[in-house]
Design a protein around this motif. Structure first.
Motif, PDB file in Angstrom:
ATOM      1  N   GLU A 100      45.548  43.225  44.496  1.00  0.00           N
ATOM      2  CA  GLU A 100      45.039  41.770  44.232  1.00  0.00           C
ATOM      3  C   GLU A 100      44.899  41.291  45.135  1.00  0.00           C
ATOM      4  OE1 GLU A 100      48.190  40.384  41.188  1.00  0.00           O
ATOM      5  OE2 GLU A 100      47.287  38.705  41.069  1.00  0.00           O
ATOM      6  N   MET A 101      46.415  40.953  46.455  1.00  0.00           N
ATOM      7  CA  MET A 101      46.305  40.185  47.195  1.00  0.00           C
ATOM      8  C   MET A 101      44.719  40.359  47.960  1.00  0.00           C
ATOM      9  SD  MET A 101      50.093  39.285  48.437  1.00  0.00           S
ATOM     10  CE  MET A 101      50.511  40.976  47.730  1.00  0.00           C
ATOM     11  N   GLU A 104      42.178  39.192  45.994  1.00  0.00           N
ATOM     12  CA  GLU A 104      41.933  37.552  46.274  1.00  0.00           C
ATOM     13  C   GLU A 104      41.105  37.202  47.985  1.00  0.00           C
ATOM     14  OE1 GLU A 104      45.420  35.843  45.508  1.00  0.00           O
ATOM     15  OE2 GLU A 104      44.493  34.118  44.643  1.00  0.00           O
ATOM     16  N   LYS A 105      42.007  37.840  48.914  1.00  0.00           N
ATOM     17  CA  LYS A 105      41.772  37.357  50.087  1.00  0.00           C
ATOM     18  C   LYS A 105      39.765  37.291  50.526  1.00  0.00           C
ATOM     19  CE  LYS A 105      42.823  35.464  53.748  1.00  0.00           C
ATOM     20  NZ  LYS A 105      42.421  36.220  55.584  1.00  0.00           N
ATOM     21  N   PRO A 108      36.371  37.088  46.641  1.00  0.00           N
ATOM     22  CA  PRO A 108      37.209  36.081  45.403  1.00  0.00           C
ATOM     23  C   PRO A 108      36.057  36.337  44.261  1.00  0.00           C
ATOM     24  CG  PRO A 108      36.750  35.074  47.648  1.00  0.00           C
ATOM     25  CD  PRO A 108      35.952  36.755  48.164  1.00  0.00           C
ATOM     26  N   TYR A 111      36.746  38.383  42.290  1.00  0.00           N
ATOM     27  CA  TYR A 111      38.535  38.143  41.787  1.00  0.00           C
ATOM     28  C   TYR A 111      38.288  37.690  40.978  1.00  0.00           C
ATOM     29  CZ  TYR A 111      43.268  36.659  41.594  1.00  0.00           C
ATOM     30  OH  TYR A 111      44.654  35.731  41.625  1.00  0.00           O
ATOM     31  N   GLY A 112      37.452  36.453  40.532  1.00  0.00           N
ATOM     32  CA  GLY A 112      37.246  35.780  39.958  1.00  0.00           C
ATOM     33  C   GLY A 112      36.751  36.776  38.469  1.00  0.00           C
TER      34      GLY A 112
END
Lengths: 204, 207
Positions: A100-101, A104-105, A108, A111-112
């Protein structure tokens, strides 16, 4: 050839949803539209591909009876297999958090799209189930375990996307009131499982 | 706060708030272990024990868990309990443990356990939480037993492994419906159970 056989088998014959009912909860909850189901399916494939090989290493170098023998002769008889549930779930929860991290990094946009599904995957039975099946099936190498994970993930992906497509259409049809929603989803899923049974017995 | 009565905590999950047919949680294991009655009952008892104790423990320590890591804490508590159950099953019912295979381990990720922890134990006192766990375990067990009963009766003509359909019927041409033993029938049976339940209880119907 064995690897290909295992791959096809884990997609169609040992399909996570239709043969062993793993990950049914999120399967029924998220399969309302095709778009979200593609997102969840992709996340499941991804997490499976990471967790199963890691758990394979864990199983073979730490947990299995005699697996600790690389530490020296004194550890030959150590059997930690009773710890496997807690180790597997810890690894899965940790990896999901990590993934997840990282996503996200570095991605993005992805991740969205995956959004809330990623954390939910930690408690998806399909992920834990794949690790437990891996333990039960005693794969000879980490490669085979990875192929199995990929096949299982793709099988789950196919199942959820098909289901979502059918449910999108069902919303336009006249289902008896008590069956609306979950009820018809179960029956549709049963009929799809019957269709998938026709793959049984295929050998490559 | 309107405190739900303790008796309702036990009764509601059996029908109005059934974990399988209404909350749609914990389907995975519910389907796979219902070929025969015996494993279904063992599974139901295991899940009840785990849900009840996990609810109790989490509820006792609910004020000390930081909410950011609560999922991990819950998973650790649940997997500790599942390991206990698994070891007990292995010690006293080895054959059944083999039959249940990975599904005992999968109690950890059984959504009923996590769902009840999140939805109830984190915000309630230990006693109601314990009762809620027992109630949901029974609600889960009830569906398991219904499905397993039908599948074993029509699939193998037995109940608890004892033949109940007389030989005379077989001589007249009755035969077991082998299809009942296949996975798809479990899904369809649960669909039918939901159908019957919602036809009776109108307020559960979805729009």
């Amino acid at each position: 050839m064995d690897a290909l056989n295992l791959f096809i088998k884990s997609i169609f014959i040992d399909n996570m949803i239709f043969a062993s009912f793993l990950g049914m909860c999120s399967y029924l909850a998220v399969s309302k539209t095709v778009k979200t189901s593609v997102g969840l399916g992709a996340a499941v494939i991804f997490v499976l591909l990471v967790t199963v090989p890691v758990n394979y290493l864990l199983e073979n170098f730490i947990l299995k009876p005699g697996a600790l023998s690389w530490l020296g002769d004194g550890y030959k008889d150590v059997d930690l297999s009773f710890l496997s549930f807690i180790m597997f779930i810890a690894v899965i929860a940790a990896i999901v958090q990590l993934v997840e991290m990282i996503v996200e990094k570095f991605a993005p946009a992805l991740y969205g799209q995956l959004g809330i599904f990623l954390p939910l995957i930690a408690v998806n039975c399909a992920i834990m189930g794949a690790s437990l099946f891996m333990q039960q099936k005693n794969f000879p190498s980490i490669g085979t375990a990875t192929v199995y994970a990929l096949g299982a993930g793709i099988g789950w992906f196919i199942a959820i996307v098909l289901m979502a497509a059918i449910r999108e259409k069902i919303s336009y049809s006249n289902v008896p009131a008590p069956l609306k929603g979950v009820g018809i989803a179960f029956i549709v899923c049963g009929l799809m499982a019957i269709a998938f049974m026709s793959f049984m017995g295929i050998k490559l | 706060m309107a405190q739900t009565k303790n008796s309702e905590l036990l009764k509601n999950p059996l029908n109005l708030n059934n974990p399988i047919t209404v909350q749609v949680l914990g389907i995975c294991s519910a389907l796979a272990v219902t070929v025969k009655l015996e494993p279904a009952i063992v599974m139901a008892i295991s899940v009840t024990v785990v849900t009840a104790l996990a609810n109790l423990i989490i509820s006792l320590i609910r004020n000390t868990i930081p909410s950011r890591i609560r999922i991990i804490v819950q998973l650790v508590v649940v997997s500790f309990l599942v390991i206990l159950v698994d070891q007990v099953l292995k010690a006293f019912m080895y054959e059944l443990d083999k039959a249940l295979s990975v599904y005992v381990g999968l109690i950890i990720t059984n959504c009923i356990v996590m769902g009840r922890l999140e939805a109830f134990a984190l915000g309630n006192k230990p006693l109601p939480a314990l009762l809620d766990g027992i109630g949901n375990g029974f609600g889960y067990g009830a569906i398991l037993v219904i499905v397993a009963f039908v599948r074993e009766l029509f699939g193998s003509g037995t109940l608890f492994g004892v033949q109940v359909i007389p030989d005379a019927c077989y001589e007249l041409g009755y035969s077991n419906c082998g299809f009942m033993l296949n996975p798809p029938m479990a899904l369809i049976l649960i669909g039918i159970v939901i159908w019957i339940q919602r036809a009776k209880v109108k307020e559960l119907q979805e729009k």
